[in-house]
Design an enzyme around this catalytic site. Structure first.
Site, PDB file in Angstrom:
ATOM      1  N   GLU A  46       0.804  -1.232   0.000  1.00 27.20           N
ATOM      2  CA  GLU A  46       0.000   0.000   0.000  1.00 27.20           C
ATOM      3  C   GLU A  46       0.837   1.282   0.000  1.00 27.20           C
ATOM      4  O   GLU A  46       0.291   2.372   0.181  1.00 27.20           O
ATOM      5  CB  GLU A  46      -0.955   0.046   1.211  1.00 27.20           C
ATOM      6  CG  GLU A  46      -1.869  -1.156   1.343  1.00 27.20           C
ATOM      7  CD  GLU A  46      -2.932  -1.187   0.258  1.00 27.20           C
ATOM      8  OE1 GLU A  46      -3.460  -0.133  -0.093  1.00 27.20           O
ATOM      9  OE2 GLU A  46      -3.215  -2.287  -0.240  1.00 27.20           O
ATOM     10  N   THR A  51       1.946   2.383  -8.299  1.00 26.87           N
ATOM     11  CA  THR A  51       1.559   3.666  -8.905  1.00 26.87           C
ATOM     12  C   THR A  51       2.767   4.320  -9.553  1.00 26.87           C
ATOM     13  O   THR A  51       2.670   4.916 -10.627  1.00 26.87           O
ATOM     14  CB  THR A  51       0.950   4.605  -7.847  1.00 26.87           C
ATOM     15  OG1 THR A  51      -0.128   3.938  -7.194  1.00 26.87           O
ATOM     16  CG2 THR A  51       0.423   5.878  -8.492  1.00 26.87           C
ATOM     17  N   ARG A 179      -6.494   0.060  -7.573  1.00 26.46           N
ATOM     18  CA  ARG A 179      -5.748  -0.755  -6.600  1.00 26.46           C
ATOM     19  C   ARG A 179      -5.705  -2.208  -7.039  1.00 26.46           C
ATOM     20  O   ARG A 179      -6.722  -2.890  -7.103  1.00 26.46           O
ATOM     21  CB  ARG A 179      -6.426  -0.648  -5.226  1.00 26.46           C
ATOM     22  CG  ARG A 179      -5.848  -1.572  -4.157  1.00 26.46           C
ATOM     23  CD  ARG A 179      -4.454  -1.165  -3.771  1.00 26.46           C
ATOM     24  NE  ARG A 179      -3.850  -2.142  -2.840  1.00 26.46           N
ATOM     25  CZ  ARG A 179      -2.707  -2.744  -3.044  1.00 26.46           C
ATOM     26  NH1 ARG A 179      -2.018  -2.507  -4.140  1.00 26.46           N
ATOM     27  NH2 ARG A 179      -2.217  -3.587  -2.152  1.00 26.46           N
ATOM     28  N   ASP A 201       9.429  -4.100  -9.698  1.00 22.34           N
ATOM     29  CA  ASP A 201       8.540  -3.873  -8.556  1.00 22.34           C
ATOM     30  C   ASP A 201       8.141  -5.231  -7.995  1.00 22.34           C
ATOM     31  O   ASP A 201       7.700  -6.113  -8.738  1.00 22.34           O
ATOM     32  CB  ASP A 201       7.297  -3.097  -9.013  1.00 22.34           C
ATOM     33  CG  ASP A 201       6.211  -3.055  -7.947  1.00 22.34           C
ATOM     34  OD1 ASP A 201       6.555  -2.975  -6.757  1.00 22.34           O
ATOM     35  OD2 ASP A 201       5.024  -3.094  -8.309  1.00 22.34           O
ATOM     36  N   GLN A 205       3.584  -6.948   0.522  1.00 27.68           N
ATOM     37  CA  GLN A 205       3.006  -7.695   1.630  1.00 27.68           C
ATOM     38  C   GLN A 205       4.054  -8.671   2.165  1.00 27.68           C
ATOM     39  O   GLN A 205       4.932  -9.135   1.455  1.00 27.68           O
ATOM     40  CB  GLN A 205       1.762  -8.464   1.161  1.00 27.68           C
ATOM     41  CG  GLN A 205       0.718  -7.608   0.459  1.00 27.68           C
ATOM     42  CD  GLN A 205       0.015  -6.628   1.378  1.00 27.68           C
ATOM     43  OE1 GLN A 205       0.141  -6.711   2.588  1.00 27.68           O
ATOM     44  NE2 GLN A 205      -0.723  -5.691   0.804  1.00 27.68           N
TER      45      GLN A 205
END
Length: 354
Positions: A46, A51, A179, A201, A205
């Site tokens: 998050e 992005t 998302r 990337d 988590q």
């Protein structure tokens, strides 16, 4: 051999050595120019890593084509439904009172099992709008730090009618706010000023982090993303752990680990737009008891930055910092320019040019 001849020979040898050095440097320059720069993007879940990659797609890969938009349309509509369900759960669990019409819609959502984008009919759109206008749901949204709700929920709920339209085609903003939890490894490749880049990337988590080890070879620079606005929120995986604390721990483990302890690093302090709004109501002290500057945005930014710089204590490398909102394309252009400069300066220093 006389003195004059020896001098002439020495001068010739010096010239040959100088020419050889120049030739070697030119070869090295050419090799560096053709060598791919590998940027590894790290951070907790998050934080905004994905992005950042979307912004690179916009800036250097021509944005998103029809096929990409079709996929994002499905995901955005599914996001809208899932955000609604999260708020319904929160209303029930917190015990917030809602209107009788909303109660019936909440029951319908579970009885009809609305889950996917295909369920977003005109009727369901009207139901979502009704719920979102209910003061009880607004209260639940205002208390979102008590449960797990994506930052973009209000944007999609505000745009429910547009997203539900059969002719809906996602805008750049829609896609940037979409998302999709990163699982595995995402890689994009592009060229900037004739220099190839590979940006990697990996999922943030906890369950995904074990995959990072395979991405450490030949890394040119590390970009670590921090969600500054999440100082009063808990992890999805562990409701007892503060997200900012987890980010600091992870930064310590990666920045000071064997792979990166001498690698230059850029720390991207993301979501400052959300931090600016939140700090007006929630003191940073809830995360850091030692913080004493009150609900001050500039002071909060500086305090968070110093916390991460203290962790990245290794003196053999430099840590660069930037405050940004990853959804701001022009801001991201400036950040990536700074990353590029950092890499090139490191190469020049290694080769003895500076």
């Amino acid at each position: 051999m006389g003195p004059a001849n020896r001098k002439k020979k020495r001068k010739k040898e010096e010239e040959e050595k100088k020419n050889k050095d120049i030739e070697n440097k030119m070869k090295k320059d050419l090799e560096n120019k053709n060598k791919e720069i590998k940027l590894l993007v790290l951070g907790t879940g998050e934080s905004g890593k994905s992005t950042f990659l979307k912004q690179l797609m916009i800036l250097y890969k021509g944005g998103f084509g029809k096929q990409d938009k079709a996929l994002y349309t499905t995901t955005i509509r599914s996001n809208l439904i899932s955000h609604t369900k999260i708020l319904i759960d929160a209303v029930n669990e917190i015990g917030i009172e809602v209107k009788s019409k909303s109660k019936k819609i909440m029951r319908d959502f579970y009885e009809m099992e609305y889950y996917s984008s295909e369920d977003l009919t005109e009727e369901v759109q009207n139901q979502i709008n009704t719920l979102w206008q209910d003061p009880g749901f607004k209260e639940a949204y205002d208390r979102r730090t008590e449960f797990q709700l994506p930052d973009t929920a209000n944007f999609y709920l505000d745009n429910c009618e547009r997203i539900s339209d059969p002719k809906f085609e996602p805008t750049q903003e829609d896609i940037l706010l979409c998302r999709i939890p990163t699982t595995g490894v995402n890689v994009i490749q592009f060229t900037v000023d004739d220099r190839p880049w590979q940006v990697v990337d990996v999922g943030g988590q906890r369950s995904e982090r074990r995959k990072w080890i395979h991405q450490f070879d030949d890394v040119s620079i590390v970009l670590y993303v921090v969600a500054t606005s999440e100082y009063n929120q808990k992890l999805y995986e562990d409701q007892t752990v503060n997200r900012m604390h987890e980010s600091l721990i992870l930064f310590d483990q990666t920045a000071n680990g064997d792979f990166f302890k001498e690698k230059n690093c850029v720390v991207l302090f993301n979501k400052i737009d959300l931090l600016k709004q939140k700090i007006k109501n929630v003191d940073l002290k809830v995360c850091f008891p030692e913080y004493t500057s009150g609900k001050n945005y500039e002071q909060a930014c500086e305090f968070i930055k110093q916390k991460f710089l203290e962790v990245g204590r290794n003196t053999k490398r430099t840590i660069f910092t930037h405050f940004t909102s990853a959804t701001d394309t022009e801001n991201m252009r400036g950040v990536f320019d700074a990353v590029t400069t950092t890499v090139l300066e490191a190469e020049l220093k290694n080769e003895g040019y500076i």
